[in-house]
Scaffold this motif. Structure first.
Motif, mmCIF file in Angstrom:
data_model
loop_
_atom_site.group_PDB
_atom_site.id
_atom_site.type_symbol
_atom_site.label_atom_id
_atom_site.label_comp_id
_atom_site.label_asym_id
_atom_site.label_seq_id
_atom_site.Cartn_x
_atom_site.Cartn_y
_atom_site.Cartn_z
ATOM 1 N N THR A 51 10.528 2.133 1.293
ATOM 2 C CA THR A 51 9.807 0.864 0.486
ATOM 3 C C THR A 51 11.068 -0.086 -0.226
ATOM 4 O OG1 THR A 51 8.018 2.225 0.199
ATOM 5 C CG2 THR A 51 7.950 0.353 -1.198
ATOM 6 N N MET A 52 11.939 0.687 -0.863
ATOM 7 C CA MET A 52 12.768 0.336 -1.904
ATOM 8 C C MET A 52 13.575 -0.647 -1.067
ATOM 9 S SD MET A 52 15.483 1.931 -4.080
ATOM 10 C CE MET A 52 16.424 2.574 -2.865
ATOM 11 N N MET A 54 8.602 0.526 11.243
ATOM 12 C CA MET A 54 9.449 0.991 10.112
ATOM 13 C C MET A 54 8.525 1.260 8.819
ATOM 14 S SD MET A 54 12.184 2.536 10.045
ATOM 15 C CE MET A 54 13.128 3.351 8.679
ATOM 16 N N LEU A 55 7.864 0.199 8.731
ATOM 17 C CA LEU A 55 6.906 -0.147 7.399
ATOM 18 C C LEU A 55 5.757 0.756 7.608
ATOM 19 C CD1 LEU A 55 7.521 -3.829 6.557
ATOM 20 C CD2 LEU A 55 8.360 -1.948 5.610
ATOM 21 N N THR A 56 5.263 0.980 8.596
ATOM 22 C CA THR A 56 4.174 1.666 8.988
ATOM 23 C C THR A 56 4.659 3.340 8.650
ATOM 24 O OG1 THR A 56 3.529 -0.142 10.748
ATOM 25 C CG2 THR A 56 2.243 2.094 10.694
ATOM 26 N N ALA A 57 5.778 3.452 9.297
ATOM 27 C CA ALA A 57 6.416 4.924 9.163
ATOM 28 C C ALA A 57 5.964 5.085 7.557
ATOM 29 C CB ALA A 57 7.544 4.791 9.772
ATOM 30 N N SER A 58 6.680 4.435 6.688
ATOM 31 C CA SER A 58 6.641 4.500 5.406
ATOM 32 C C SER A 58 5.343 4.642 4.861
ATOM 33 C CB SER A 58 7.562 3.136 4.561
ATOM 34 O OG SER A 58 7.119 3.218 3.407
ATOM 35 N N PHE A 59 4.472 3.840 5.367
ATOM 36 C CA PHE A 59 3.040 3.868 4.646
ATOM 37 C C PHE A 59 2.424 5.122 5.272
ATOM 38 C CE2 PHE A 59 -1.542 3.026 6.158
ATOM 39 C CZ PHE A 59 -2.112 2.630 4.630
ATOM 40 N N ALA A 79 6.795 11.553 -0.318
ATOM 41 C CA ALA A 79 6.535 10.332 -1.294
ATOM 42 C C ALA A 79 7.810 9.694 -1.434
ATOM 43 C CB ALA A 79 5.993 10.752 -2.519
ATOM 44 N N GLY A 80 8.980 10.519 -1.833
ATOM 45 C CA GLY A 80 10.238 9.963 -2.096
ATOM 46 C C GLY A 80 10.815 9.273 -0.760
ATOM 47 N N PRO A 128 0.944 -1.263 -0.088
ATOM 48 C CA PRO A 128 0.112 0.040 0.011
ATOM 49 C C PRO A 128 0.822 1.303 0.033
ATOM 50 C CG PRO A 128 -0.831 -1.430 1.500
ATOM 51 C CD PRO A 128 0.575 -2.090 1.108
ATOM 52 N N ALA A 129 1.949 1.265 0.647
ATOM 53 C CA ALA A 129 2.923 2.369 0.717
ATOM 54 C C ALA A 129 3.197 2.732 -0.729
ATOM 55 C CB ALA A 129 3.828 2.176 1.712
#
Lengths: 659, 220, 314, 485
Positions: free
Chosen positions: C189-190, C296-301, C182-183, C141-142
């Motif tokens: 994400t990358m 961390m992933l939630t942060a990205s999201f 977004a970047g 989703p992110a």
């Protein structure tokens, strides 16, 4: 119209069509009610297939320009049985009939649910669905909708599953009652019972009333689609009912409900700008349902329950599309068409892949006798054909190209993204919806990976998996056809979308241009991408196999130990990290410790559906409590009863005197 | 006779009926209760007779006679026979005490006045009182059924309520068509006979006619 | 589209795939240097792939036909994505370079990998798949939202080349909070998607930590080569996307020799910079515990979501 | 003449039953008697239902009466057929002796006769007498078993209904007062005369009449909170009698209310309607609560009768042609479905020897026909299509919504959903599952036929409505909404 050189009056053809659709099913019901033998059961089922086959021709007939309107020559207490089929209805009937037919073929072949009673009820369900979809009179609509509930209830009897069936029946009937009130109200405003004369009632209703009605209708039909909080019946019923019942419920009946919601909301009530607030409410419900379905599907122990939650999620997405359609329709009709096409396409796709998967899973249970996903595994080597069709179904559910599931989700996200975000509070809502849809999609994909991976892949986890019974002869046929449909509808989605778009245009009465394609990107993408995927894989595989060294079959690497059947990742463990991430939503994970011997201890993790625990049970207790209070009024003492008479008399006299 | 006298008599008999009702509510024993019922029925018969005389309606004479025959003579006999046969204990068992019953009865009488007020203003003077009284007697009859526990008292309550009813019917319209009256009487008589039969059965099954024992039939 | 353009697009896809082992080699080399080691040659990944491609494969006796097919599915998805990704030239196979389709092809790749991990029936494969699934629920989703932010920001629809071109054309004016947020999200994400440190360590097979390698454990020979290659391509695609979508300046928008050569230079610099960044990250940050990853992933999201929201709020 | 004959035939049949024949012969005689009774009733009703009102002596049979007479005759016929085998089993198993069986038949026929009579008379007073007499006669049927529970039930039944009847008589007196002075004495209480002259009646007296008649007959019809005799009597009476009480006896009181309704609506439009609406919703509410907690098979069905009477009252209370149609249709539906369900319950209870639903399991397995019929009956009684009660409910809800009673309709719909849930929850588990009891299904052609014929009729009316019958309903609606014939 001329057929083979003979000239027929249109009315004769229409009457003939309806007769050919209805009569075999009726005969089937009668035969099934009278006889008992299995031979007759097959005859009864084939009558149902005949009816389905005839009703597949609905759309072609409509396409030929026939006015498919018919009043049965028998009046009833609820008025005449008026049937009328418009374009969208014709599409849905034709398509649902195909699915219905394939399911009935599977019934005949698999013989697990056969029997005269079952087959007769299948005929009845077909009739109910057909007349519900094509009803042109309010009362016929309500009558047949309730009949759908009833027949599915009767069809769902298997073993001792009374509670699950009852839950379904009661909730669905509650929905039916809501619908009765809503439709009665609309009929009283419209001044006629003939549905095809209801045209944009919202101007007469006023927007508050219209909004309430839209909500009532969505929730009323939503009881069968599993919208929160009416989903509580789904997992248990899917798990305990005969599989073909669950399949029909999840596919054909859902199609009926979606069709009726679309017709009622967009055609009978009619959408105006003032109605958007209710769409937001529906969006919230739909998103919540989708998320809930996705979350719960992760922890299910039984494959069928998992699929039940998946149905819930998919239907919620369709309802979401419908709600977005309401929001878009005023400002950007083209986008509204796109989102509605996405919703309807997803409905159709869902009925294909869900029927495929439910029947595949049932075949697994039938062949192995195992219901716990944690004790399955390794079936792809013993049931290769089944695993081949199942992987297509799984890919379709997980929305992987080139299957049909991908196309509709792709469209859905497109329409979400294409929203004219400068307007209203939408700008904030859309990203949230998008995020929710994304998360749902991935969680469901995780569930599906678990479903396939732990049933078909890996090593067997129990004895029954080692040597499953072979599949019954011919059962693969309908499954293979459905799998082919999954792929075919993925590749040639545009054709179906055009038909759906035209239907929606005629349903809503919008101008045909701008068409939905004007706001859509990559018109040929499903076909091109799908072909590219298939072709590339094929070419690569073929190219790579040439000149490769022969493979060697070896035992799975095990660090040098012997692998026993428990030395594999467990199905609960598979999604455990996710459960941990989303833990607050699961609320209670009960850990039951059973000490059988002094040394052996089993730990069972059970996930209780929180809605049942925190909503249904307390509600039931409350109702029973109130009822018992009222029950106390019946003391058994005749003096009390005399007192009631006296009090009633006094109160009535007083009331009359005072007012 | 003097019309004033007859109208006074009518009032007197009607009031006496109410009085007997109230007294019946106050009585704590079975035999006086039945006597009060006899008295009330007698007053009813007298009332009917007076009305018949003053209006010169022959069929009301017949009614008066029937009231006398059935309610003053036949039914009390039957009740006494039943009581003798099943050896009813003379004590009444009350679920509401006598002072409470009195207050309730008073309340019901007031209520009758209040409720029948719009009706009463359309009527002539002698009908007025009778109608209010008939309301009151009926309600008190029901009250007796509500607060007295024995099968026999329930029957007496019903009969008293019926007396009130006849009072009202005659006061309002000089009685109904004869066939109705006749039917009503036969109905009452049959009811009493059948109730009597069942009273025997109750006594046989439960060894008592205290109907508070009859409370097994209810939701668990 | 003229034939020359088509050839160019094919060439850029081919180039992207061709350089991907090199990119991995460069990252490894930089990492080694940072750790004061000599490190293998930057061409080592090519040699490894060639060696594995030639070897005989040993397939688990529990594996099904799917197991044999999965490497090709993975490779196919990367091939398609390579064709969709703007690399030196913004115009790719429009209108089929659809961003949504791109996300779904990533899903397809991942789905195939997860199923592959469950084949064989070892404990490691299941573990890898399980963790991969957990990460993907949050990553995907992110990714979707961060790319959608670009689409919404530019109003260029869903076409990757149009988005890239549009940001490029705006020049410095395109830099805005949404792009930056977004970047950032995309960078996280990358790293997560390609299972690099701190989410995973591609260089070890330690059972407590491994995600990606766990799923590949049963593969050998040609299958392993293809899977490894696909993973390398995936990393390169992400890096290219970062360079051409979020910082597209310099990428050729027209088919002139001048622009193309500038673009070639620009992308080389960008890729090297990103590679350096990854290497730096991997050398300085420790591997996270598995259940720290969601944070961390939630942060990205959340970043992605904020990027989207900021478009309308700011 | 024909009407007299119709009313007399059952009495004759009953008298013959008293003669000292064997139980088997008595059964045959009664079956034959029932057949003749049915034939006579049908013959008698043909003319009224085709538009020629019979108006002779004390009889007055128009469409409304004819409708009720036909229902009564048909249900009674089925009940007698059902009794023949039911009683034979009771006799064989020595719960009843031959004398009691003979008396039962005699009482049953007298009961039928009084009901037919109630519908066929011209005068309100005679209707009232008929209702009163039915109570007394049926008290013996309720108390047939002479055990404690049956006696208690019969006692409550007769006492409460007597109170009701007394109140109703007062109502009749009020009605007479209201009409006297307008109509000549002799015909002052004739229903047709009342309707024809209603416009000139004293509205105040009519209001009081309405209160007393609705409460009085409402007690007999089982409207809450006056219904308390009903579950007791229905549960203690033998199966066929429960069916008749619920299917047709309640109709008698409802018929009286309907007749009065058509008069009162002309004098005080809306007054009785309000009363009926109030009683109706209270009845449905009470029934819903009791159905949810009831454990006794027959009691639960009895509460369902309370619910249906409430619905009929609501239908009348709404008062639009559509709602009245719903009420009449619901009457028909209830009269067909409920006896059938009671007969099924009779089968089950006779076989299992208990009425407690949690103790009954596995009916479908042990008793195929009964299981099938019970499933159908449960659906019918709960209000599922294609059975007619669903149609009736929909009509009434539809009528309520059309009248603008939105909240009322909503509340009613929710209550109906609860009732539906309650009935299905209790009955369906009885059908499945297993039991350790020795269960033997008493099967016979007559018993099966009785259930089947009711079932078939119910199904027929749920699905079809031939034009002529629809026409009869139209006339009845016109009659009830105050229009003269």
């Amino acid at each position: 119209m001329d057929v083979l050189g003979f000239h027929f009056q249109d009315t004769v053809i229409v009457a003939g069509f309806f007769a050919a659709t209805l009569v075999p099913a009726l005969v089937g019901i009668v035969l099934g009610a009278i006889f008992k033998s299995n031979k007759v059961a097959n005859v009864v089922a084939s009558l149902c297939i005949v009816s389905c086959a005839v009703s597949v021709s609905t759309y072609p007939l409509w396409h030929l320009g026939l006015a498919l309107e018919y009043t049965l020559p028998i009046p009833s207490a609820i008025g005449e049985y008026r049937l009328a089929i418009d374009q969208l209805t014709a599409c849905m009937i034709s398509f649902s009939s195909v699915i219905f037919m394939l399911i009935v073929v599977h019934v005949v072949k698999s013989t697990s649910d056969s029997g005269c009673r079952y087959s007769a009820l299948l005929n009845a369900l077909f009739l109910a669905c057909f007349s519900c979809m094509s009803a042109d009179s309010v009362l016929v609509l309500l009558f047949s909708w309730e009949l759908v509930t009833l027949t599915t209830f009767l069809l769902s009897k298997k073993g001792n599953n009374d509670h699950a069936r009852w839950m379904f029946f009661a909730i669905a009937h509650l929905g039916g009652m809501v619908l009765i009130c809503a439709y009665s109200f609309m009929a009283s405003v419209a001044g006629t019972q003939v549905l095809s004369q209801w045209d944009g009632l919202s101007s007469a209703l006023g927007h508050w009333t219209s909004m309430a009605l839209i909500m009532a209708i969505v929730m009323g039909f939503g009881t069968k689609l599993g919208l929160i909080p009416f989903h509580a019946w789904m997992p248990d019923l899917y798990a305990t009912a005969p599989i073909h019942t669950a399949t029909l419920l999840s596919t054909v009946c859902s199609n009926v409900a979606i069709l009726m919601v679309f017709k009622t909301v967009f055609s009978y009530i009619g959408i105006t700008a003032a109605l958007t607030p209710i769409a937001f409410a529906i969006v919230i419900i739909a998103v919540a349902t989708a998320l809930w379905g996705a979350l719960e599907s992760l922890v299910q122990r039984e494959p069928k329950k998992l699929l039940a939650y998946s149905s819930m999620e998919n239907m919620a997405l369709v309802v979401l599309c419908m709600a977005l359609g309401i929001i878009y329709i005023v400002e950007s009709p083209a986008l509204a068409k796109l989102v509605l096409v996405a919703g309807l396409l997803h409905t159709l796709n869902h009925s294909v892949f869900k029927s495929l998967m439910l029947m595949s899973i049932d075949t697994v249970e039938d062949c192995t006798g195992e219901k716990n996903i944690g004790r399955m595994g390794g079936l792809s080597r013993t049931l290769p054909a089944l695993s081949a069709v199942a992987i297509i179904g799984i890919l379709a559910m997980a929305a992987v190209p080139p299957t049909n599931g991908f196309v509709s989700e792709w469209l859905m996200i497109q329409s979400l993204m294409g929203a004219d975000l400068e307007s209203k509070g939408m700008s904030l809502v859309i990203p949230l919806i998008l995020a929710a849809v994304g998360i749902c999609g991935m969680m469901m994909a995780a569930s599906y990976a678990r479903l396939y991976g732990f049933i078909f892949l890996g090593r067997p986890r129990s004895e029954a998996m080692e040597n499953p019974r072979p599949m019954k002869r011919g059962t693969i046929l309908p499954l293979a056809l459905l799998a082919a449909l999954c792929l075919g509808m993925g590749l040639f989605a545009m054709t179906i979308m055009d038909v759906l778009a035209a239907s929606i245009v005629s349903l809503i009465g919008m101008p045909p241009s701008p068409g939905y394609r004007s706001v859509m990107s990559g018109e040929l993408l499903p076909l091109v991408l799908g072909t590219a995927v298939v072709a590339t894989v094929a070419v690569l595989y073929w190219a790579s196999k040439r000149g490769a060294q022969p493979e060697r079959e070896v035992p799975t690497w095990s660090c040098g130990e012997d692998l026993d059947e428990n030395m594999q990742y467990s199905s609960i463990g598979f999604t455990q990290p996710l459960v941990k991430v989303f833990h607050p939503f699961y609320g209670d994970t009960t850990v039951v410790r059973e000490t059988k011997d002094s040394k052996v201890r089993t730990v069972i993790i059970e996930f209780v559906e929180p809605f049942v625990k925190y909503l249904y049970k307390p509600l039931g207790a409350l109702l029973t409590g109130i009822s018992e209070r009222i029950g106390k009024t019946q003391t058994g003492n005749i003096q009390t009863y005399f007192a009631y008479v006296l009090i009633t008399l006094v109160v009535t006299l007083l009331a009359v005197r005072v007012f | 006779m003097d019309p004033i006298l007859t109208s006074n008599l009518i009032d007197i008999f009607a009031v006496s009926m109410l009085l007997t009702s109230v007294l019946a509510m106050a009585s704590a024993r079975m035999r006086p209760l039945i006597k009060l019922f006899v008295l009330q029925s007698f007053f009813l018969a007298a009332f009917e007779f007076t009305v018949a005389y003053s209006q010169d309606e022959p069929h009301i004479y017949v009614m008066a006679a029937m009231t006398f025959g059935i309610k003053v003579i036949l039914i009390p006999r039957m009740l006494q026979y039943i009581m003798a046969r099943i050896r009813v204990d003379d004590e009444l068992s009350l679920s509401v005490g006598i002072p409470g019953s009195m207050l309730l009865s008073t309340g019901l009488i007031l209520f009758s006045y209040y409720v029948s007020e719009p009706l009463v203003i359309t009527l002539t003077t002698e009908e007025r009182n009778s109608l209010v009284l008939s309301f009151a007697i009926m309600l008190i009859g029901l009250q007796m059924m509500t607060t007295r526990r024995k099968a026999i008292t329930e029957v007496v309550g019903l009969l008293m309520a019926e007396n009130g009813l006849f009072l009202g019917a005659i006061a309002l319209s000089n009685g109904m068509p004869f066939i109705v009256e006749l039917g009503a009487f036969i109905d009452v008589l049959m009811a009493i006979i059948i109730i009597g039969i069942f009273a025997f059965r109750i006594n046989k099954s439960f060894d008592s006619v205290d109907t508070t024992l009859l409370r097994r039939l209810k939701e668990e | 589209m003229n034939p020359f353009e088509i050839v160019l697009m094919a060439l850029q896809a081919a180039a992207l795939m061709a350089v991907s082992p090199l990119v991995v080699g460069i990252i490894r080399k930089i990492k080694a240097r940072m750790q004061n080691k000599v490190g293998a040659s930057v061409l080592q990944p090519y040699r490894d792939l060639r060696k594995m491609f030639r070897k005989e494969s040993a397939v688990s006796e529990n594996a099904s036909f799917l197991f044999r097919l999965i490497p090709y599915v993975c490779l196919t998805s990367m091939l398609l994505l390579a064709a969709m990704t703007p690399f030196v030239y913004t115009q790719v196979i429009a209108p089929y370079a659809d961003v949504i389709a791109m996300v779904y092809i990533f899903t397809m790749f991942r789905f195939a990998m997860v199923l592959g991990g469950l084949e064989g029936g070892s404990a490691f494969g299941g573990m890898g798949s399980s963790r991969e699934v957990m990460m993907s629920v949050l990553i995907e989703p992110a990714l979707l939202i961060s790319i959608m932010t670009l689409s919404a920001m530019t109003g260029a629809g869903f076409d990757l080349s149009a988005i890239s071109g549009s940001i490029n054309a705006r020049g410095a004016a395109a830099i805005c909070p949404a792009l930056l947020l977004a970047g950032t999200s995309f960078v996280i994400t990358m790293v997560a998607e390609n299972t690099r440190v701190p989410f995973d360590n591609p260089d070890t097979h330690l059972e407590l930590t491994m995600v990606h390698e766990g799923m590949l454990l049963e593969y050998s020979g040609r299958g392993l080569a293809i899977m490894e290659f696909a993973s390398m391509v995936r990393l390169t695609i992400f890096m290219a996307l970062l360079g051409t979508l979020f910082f597209p300046w310099g990428t050729a928008m027209a088919m002139t020799a001048a622009e193309l050569s500038v673009s070639l230079l620009a992308i080389t610099v960008k890729m090297l910079a990103i590679a350096f960044g990854i290497a730096l990250l991997e050398s300085t940050v420790a591997k996270m515990r598995v259940f720290r990853m969601p944070n961390m992933l939630t942060a990205s999201f959340a970043l992605a979501l904020m990027a989207m929201v900021s478009l309308y709020v700011l | 003449m024909m009407v007299t004959l119709t009313a007399v035939i059952p009495i004759v049949a009953g008298a013959v039953c008293l003669l000292p024949f064997g139980v088997k012969n008595v059964s045959r005689i009664s079956a034959a008697g029932a057949l003749v009774m049915l034939a006579a009733s049908v013959y008698c009703c043909v003319a009224p239902l085709t538009g020629e009102t019979i108006d002779t002596w004390i009889w007055y049979v128009d469409e409304l009466s004819g409708f009720f007479i036909l229902i009564t005759a048909f249900v009674s016929f089925a009940a007698v057929l059902y009794s023949t085998d039911y009683l034979a089993v009771e006799w064989r198993e020595e719960r009843l002796n031959a004398r009691e069986v003979r008396r039962f038949y005699c009482t049953l026929f007298v009961f039928i006769s009084t009901m037919l009579l109630t519908f066929a008379v011209r005068s309100a007073a005679l209707t009232w007498i008929g209702v009163g007499v039915t109570t007394m006669v049926s008290a013996f049927l309720v108390g047939l078993y002479k055990d404690e529970s049956a006696t208690e039930a019969a006692w409550k039944y007769i006492m409460l209904c007597s109170v009701g009847i007394t109140l109703a008589l007062f109502g009749i007196a009020m009605l007479y007062t209201a009409s006297s002075g307008v109509v000549a004495d002799d015909s002052a209480l004739d229903w047709p005369t009342l309707v024809a002259n209603a416009a000139a009646f004293n509205p105040l007296f009519m209001k009081f009449a309405a209160i007393f008649l609705v409460i009085g007959f409402g007690t007999k019809a089982g409207l809450a909170p006056l219904h308390n005799w009903l579950p007791d009597a229905h549960s203690q009476a033998p199966g066929p009698v429960s069916g008749m009480m619920s299917g047709v006896l309640l109709n008698c009181a409802m018929y009286a209310i309907m007749r009065f309704y058509s008069v009162s609506e002309i004098v005080n439009p809306g007054f009785v309607r309000t009363l009926l609406l109030a009683f109706g919703i209270v009845s449905v509410f009470t029934a819903a609560a009791f159905i949810l907690i009831s454990k006794d098979f027959k009691r639960m069905l009895a509460y369902s009768s309370v619910e249906n009477m409430g619905l009929i009252a609501i239908g009348l209370g709404i008062g639009t042609p559509l709602a009245i149609y719903g009420a009449l249709f619901q009457t028909l539906a209830h009269s067909l479905c409920k006896p059938m369900m009671f007969f099924c319950a009779g089968n089950v209870i006779q076989a299992y020897g208990t009425r407690s639903m949690p103790n009954i399991r596995g009916v479908s397995g042990k008793m195929r026909f009964t299981g099938f019929a019970t499933a159908g009956g449960a659906l019918a009684v709960a209000g599922a299509p294609p059975f007619p009660m669903f149609v009736g409910e929909v009509m009434i809800l539809y009528g309520a919504v059309n009248e603008g009673l939105y909240l009322f309709a909503g509340a009613l719909a929710i209550l109906l959903a609860f009732i539906f849930a309650g009935i299905t929850r209790s009955i369906f588990p009885m059908l499945s599952g297993t039991t350790s009891r020795e269960v033997f299904e008493h099967r016979s052609v007559l018993r099966g036929f009785a259930i089947f014929s009711l079932f078939a009729c119910a199904l027929f009316f749920g699905l079809f409505m031939p034009e002529p019958i629809r026409g009869i309903f139209e006339t009845m609606i016109a009659l009830l909404s105050g229009g003269s014939t």
